[in-house]
Design an enzyme around this catalytic site. Structure first.
Site, PDB file in Angstrom:
ATOM      1  N   ASP A 195      38.701  30.554  54.828  1.00 12.23           N
ATOM      2  CA  ASP A 195      37.566  31.462  54.693  1.00 12.23           C
ATOM      3  C   ASP A 195      37.910  32.735  53.929  1.00 12.23           C
ATOM      4  OD1 ASP A 195      35.886  29.714  56.054  1.00 12.23           O
ATOM      5  OD2 ASP A 195      36.401  30.577  58.012  1.00 12.23           O
ATOM      6  N   ARG A 196      38.927  32.649  53.073  1.00  8.33           N
ATOM      7  CA  ARG A 196      39.354  33.789  52.243  1.00  8.33           C
ATOM      8  C   ARG A 196      39.864  34.969  53.078  1.00  8.33           C
ATOM      9  NH1 ARG A 196      38.621  29.943  49.277  1.00  8.33           N
ATOM     10  NH2 ARG A 196      37.850  30.054  47.137  1.00  8.33           N
ATOM     11  N   MET A 197      40.210  34.715  54.322  1.00 10.30           N
ATOM     12  CA  MET A 197      40.774  35.779  55.172  1.00 10.30           C
ATOM     13  C   MET A 197      42.292  35.741  55.047  1.00 10.30           C
ATOM     14  SD  MET A 197      38.273  37.463  56.459  1.00 10.30           S
ATOM     15  CE  MET A 197      38.913  38.297  57.904  1.00 10.30           C
TER      16      MET A 197
END
Length: 217
Positions: A195-197
Protein backbone atom coordinates in the site's frame (compact mmCIF):
# COMPACT_ATOMS: atom_id res chain seq x y z
CA UNK A 1 -12.84 -0.09 -26.67
CA UNK A 2 -13.01 3.70 -26.85
CA UNK A 3 -10.43 6.06 -25.38
CA UNK A 4 -12.62 6.83 -22.37
CA UNK A 5 -12.64 3.18 -21.30
CA UNK A 6 -9.03 2.37 -22.20
CA UNK A 7 -6.77 1.43 -19.27
CA UNK A 8 -4.11 3.96 -18.27
CA UNK A 9 -0.91 3.45 -20.29
CA UNK A 10 1.08 2.37 -17.22
CA UNK A 11 -1.59 0.12 -15.70
CA UNK A 12 0.38 -2.99 -16.64
CA UNK A 13 3.44 -1.68 -14.80
CA UNK A 14 1.79 -1.35 -11.42
CA UNK A 15 3.45 -3.42 -8.71
CA UNK A 16 2.92 -4.23 -5.09
CA UNK A 17 5.85 -3.83 -2.73
CA UNK A 18 5.96 -6.33 0.08
CA UNK A 19 9.19 -6.62 1.99
CA UNK A 20 10.37 -7.44 5.46
CA UNK A 21 9.71 -4.51 7.81
CA UNK A 22 12.69 -2.25 8.35
CA UNK A 23 12.80 -1.10 11.96
CA UNK A 24 15.17 1.20 13.77
CA UNK A 25 16.23 -1.67 16.06
CA UNK A 26 17.33 -3.66 12.98
CA UNK A 27 19.89 -1.11 11.84
CA UNK A 28 23.63 -1.12 12.42
CA UNK A 29 25.05 1.73 14.49
CA UNK A 30 26.43 3.50 11.42
CA UNK A 31 25.42 3.55 7.76
CA UNK A 32 28.41 1.95 6.05
CA UNK A 33 27.99 -1.18 8.18
CA UNK A 34 24.30 -1.27 7.29
CA UNK A 35 25.17 -0.77 3.62
CA UNK A 36 27.67 -3.64 3.80
CA UNK A 37 24.93 -5.94 5.10
CA UNK A 38 22.46 -4.99 2.36
CA UNK A 39 25.17 -5.11 -0.31
CA UNK A 40 26.14 -8.63 0.72
CA UNK A 41 22.49 -9.64 0.59
CA UNK A 42 22.15 -8.14 -2.91
CA UNK A 43 25.14 -10.20 -4.07
CA UNK A 44 23.78 -13.35 -2.43
CA UNK A 45 20.40 -12.76 -4.10
CA UNK A 46 22.13 -12.82 -7.49
CA UNK A 47 21.20 -9.29 -8.53
CA UNK A 48 22.91 -8.28 -11.79
CA UNK A 49 25.54 -5.59 -11.20
CA UNK A 50 24.69 -5.01 -7.52
CA UNK A 51 27.47 -2.39 -7.41
CA UNK A 52 25.85 -0.32 -10.17
CA UNK A 53 24.77 3.05 -8.81
CA UNK A 54 23.26 6.21 -10.22
CA UNK A 55 25.61 9.14 -9.67
CA UNK A 56 23.98 12.58 -9.74
CA UNK A 57 26.11 15.72 -9.98
CA UNK A 58 25.58 19.38 -10.66
CA UNK A 59 27.74 21.99 -12.34
CA UNK A 60 28.78 25.20 -10.63
CA UNK A 61 25.85 26.85 -12.43
CA UNK A 62 23.37 24.34 -11.01
CA UNK A 63 22.84 22.22 -14.14
CA UNK A 64 22.14 18.66 -12.92
CA UNK A 65 22.96 15.39 -14.65
CA UNK A 66 23.02 11.71 -13.70
CA UNK A 67 24.53 8.49 -15.00
CA UNK A 68 25.25 4.94 -13.87
CA UNK A 69 28.73 4.10 -12.59
CA UNK A 70 30.18 1.19 -10.62
CA UNK A 71 31.02 1.25 -6.94
CA UNK A 72 34.60 0.03 -6.47
CA UNK A 73 34.95 0.25 -2.71
CA UNK A 74 33.24 1.31 0.49
CA UNK A 75 34.52 1.77 4.02
CA UNK A 76 34.13 4.12 6.97
CA UNK A 77 35.47 6.99 4.85
CA UNK A 78 32.90 6.64 2.07
CA UNK A 79 32.01 5.21 -1.35
CA UNK A 80 34.62 5.00 -4.11
CA UNK A 81 34.37 5.06 -7.91
CA UNK A 82 36.83 5.82 -10.73
CA UNK A 83 36.52 7.95 -13.84
CA UNK A 84 38.15 10.34 -16.27
CA UNK A 85 38.61 13.62 -14.39
CA UNK A 86 37.97 15.54 -17.63
CA UNK A 87 34.58 13.90 -18.23
CA UNK A 88 31.39 15.79 -17.50
CA UNK A 89 31.03 14.21 -14.07
CA UNK A 90 34.70 14.89 -13.36
CA UNK A 91 34.30 18.56 -14.28
CA UNK A 92 31.09 18.82 -12.25
CA UNK A 93 32.75 17.38 -9.17
CA UNK A 94 35.74 19.70 -9.53
CA UNK A 95 33.42 22.73 -9.73
CA UNK A 96 30.86 21.54 -7.19
CA UNK A 97 32.20 18.70 -5.00
CA UNK A 98 28.86 17.28 -3.85
CA UNK A 99 27.02 14.25 -5.18
CA UNK A 100 24.14 11.86 -4.64
CA UNK A 101 24.30 8.09 -5.20
CA UNK A 102 21.33 5.75 -5.66
CA UNK A 103 21.54 1.94 -5.53
CA UNK A 104 18.29 0.70 -7.17
CA UNK A 105 17.96 -2.90 -6.01
CA UNK A 106 14.46 -3.33 -7.49
CA UNK A 107 14.14 -7.14 -7.26
CA UNK A 108 14.67 -6.90 -3.49
CA UNK A 109 12.32 -3.90 -3.24
CA UNK A 110 15.19 -1.93 -1.78
CA UNK A 111 16.99 1.31 -2.49
CA UNK A 112 19.92 3.06 -0.84
CA UNK A 113 20.50 6.77 -1.35
CA UNK A 114 23.73 8.53 -0.32
CA UNK A 115 24.39 12.27 -0.19
CA UNK A 116 27.74 13.80 0.61
CA UNK A 117 30.83 15.74 -0.29
CA UNK A 118 33.32 14.38 -2.81
CA UNK A 119 37.11 14.24 -2.64
CA UNK A 120 39.70 12.92 -5.06
CA UNK A 121 41.61 9.83 -3.99
CA UNK A 122 45.38 10.09 -3.47
CA UNK A 123 47.19 9.34 -6.71
CA UNK A 124 48.89 6.25 -5.28
CA UNK A 125 45.48 4.77 -4.42
CA UNK A 126 44.20 5.45 -7.94
CA UNK A 127 47.38 3.93 -9.39
CA UNK A 128 46.98 0.74 -7.35
CA UNK A 129 43.45 0.27 -8.67
CA UNK A 130 44.36 1.24 -12.25
CA UNK A 131 47.09 -1.39 -12.43
CA UNK A 132 44.71 -4.05 -11.11
CA UNK A 133 42.40 -3.54 -14.12
CA UNK A 134 42.54 -5.72 -17.26
CA UNK A 135 45.01 -4.52 -19.87
CA UNK A 136 42.26 -3.56 -22.34
CA UNK A 137 40.50 -1.38 -19.78
CA UNK A 138 43.72 0.47 -19.06
CA UNK A 139 44.29 1.18 -22.76
CA UNK A 140 40.63 2.19 -23.01
CA UNK A 141 41.10 4.76 -20.26
CA UNK A 142 43.81 6.39 -22.37
CA UNK A 143 41.90 6.06 -25.64
CA UNK A 144 38.63 7.64 -24.55
CA UNK A 145 38.43 11.38 -24.01
CA UNK A 146 35.29 10.73 -22.04
CA UNK A 147 32.28 12.97 -22.80
CA UNK A 148 34.05 14.63 -25.75
CA UNK A 149 32.42 14.54 -29.18
CA UNK A 150 34.08 12.08 -31.61
CA UNK A 151 33.66 11.90 -35.37
CA UNK A 152 33.16 8.14 -35.56
CA UNK A 153 33.65 4.76 -33.94
CA UNK A 154 36.60 4.27 -36.28
CA UNK A 155 38.34 7.26 -34.71
CA UNK A 156 38.07 5.62 -31.29
CA UNK A 157 39.30 2.27 -32.56
CA UNK A 158 42.27 3.84 -34.35
CA UNK A 159 43.29 5.71 -31.22
CA UNK A 160 42.98 2.54 -29.16
CA UNK A 161 45.19 0.69 -31.64
CA UNK A 162 47.90 3.36 -31.61
CA UNK A 163 48.00 3.36 -27.82
CA UNK A 164 48.13 -0.43 -27.64
CA UNK A 165 51.17 -0.32 -29.93
CA UNK A 166 52.77 2.33 -27.72
CA UNK A 167 52.20 0.34 -24.53
CA UNK A 168 52.02 -3.36 -25.44
CA UNK A 169 52.31 -4.49 -21.83
CA UNK A 170 51.79 -1.97 -19.02
CA UNK A 171 50.22 1.43 -19.76
CA UNK A 172 50.84 4.01 -17.00
CA UNK A 173 48.17 5.77 -15.00
CA UNK A 174 46.90 8.79 -16.98
CA UNK A 175 47.12 12.17 -15.28
CA UNK A 176 43.45 12.72 -16.13
CA UNK A 177 42.12 9.50 -14.59
CA UNK A 178 41.53 8.43 -11.01
CA UNK A 179 39.17 7.92 -8.14
CA UNK A 180 36.62 9.92 -6.19
CA UNK A 181 35.27 9.21 -2.74
CA UNK A 182 31.78 10.30 -1.72
CA UNK A 183 31.98 11.10 1.99
CA UNK A 184 28.41 10.61 3.26
CA UNK A 185 26.47 13.17 5.25
CA UNK A 186 23.14 11.34 4.78
CA UNK A 187 22.37 7.72 3.90
CA UNK A 188 18.79 6.55 3.44
CA UNK A 189 17.64 2.92 3.39
CA UNK A 190 14.33 2.31 1.63
CA UNK A 191 12.39 -0.93 1.96
CA UNK A 192 9.21 -1.34 -0.06
CA UNK A 193 5.98 -2.16 1.78
CA UNK A 194 2.39 -2.87 0.80
CA UNK A 195 0.00 0.00 0.00
CA UNK A 196 2.98 2.31 -0.61
CA UNK A 197 3.57 2.54 3.15
CA UNK A 198 7.28 2.06 2.61
CA UNK A 199 9.93 2.05 5.32
CA UNK A 200 12.46 4.88 4.96
CA UNK A 201 15.18 5.16 7.58
CA UNK A 202 17.81 7.86 7.19
CA UNK A 203 21.16 8.21 8.91
CA UNK A 204 22.14 11.87 9.26
CA UNK A 205 25.59 12.94 10.38
CA UNK A 206 25.73 15.30 13.36
CA UNK A 207 29.32 16.10 14.23
CA UNK A 208 31.13 12.80 14.76
CA UNK A 209 28.02 10.70 15.23
CA UNK A 210 24.90 9.61 13.36
CA UNK A 211 21.22 10.01 14.16
CA UNK A 212 18.55 7.80 12.61
CA UNK A 213 15.28 9.34 11.46
CA UNK A 214 12.19 7.72 9.98
CA UNK A 215 10.82 9.53 6.91
CA UNK A 216 7.28 9.45 5.62
CA UNK A 217 7.00 7.30 2.49
Amino acid sequence: MDAASSPPPFAGLRRTYEGQPLREADLAAEPVAQFATWFAEAIEAGLPEPNAMVLATSSAGGRPTARTVLLKGHDQEGFVFYTNYESRKGRDLTENPRACLVFPWHPMRRQVRVEGTVVRLPREESAAYFHSRPYGSRIGAWASRQSAVVRSREELDERYGRLAERWPEDPPLPDFWGGFRVVPSEVEFWQGQIDRMHDRLRYRRTGDSWVVERLAP
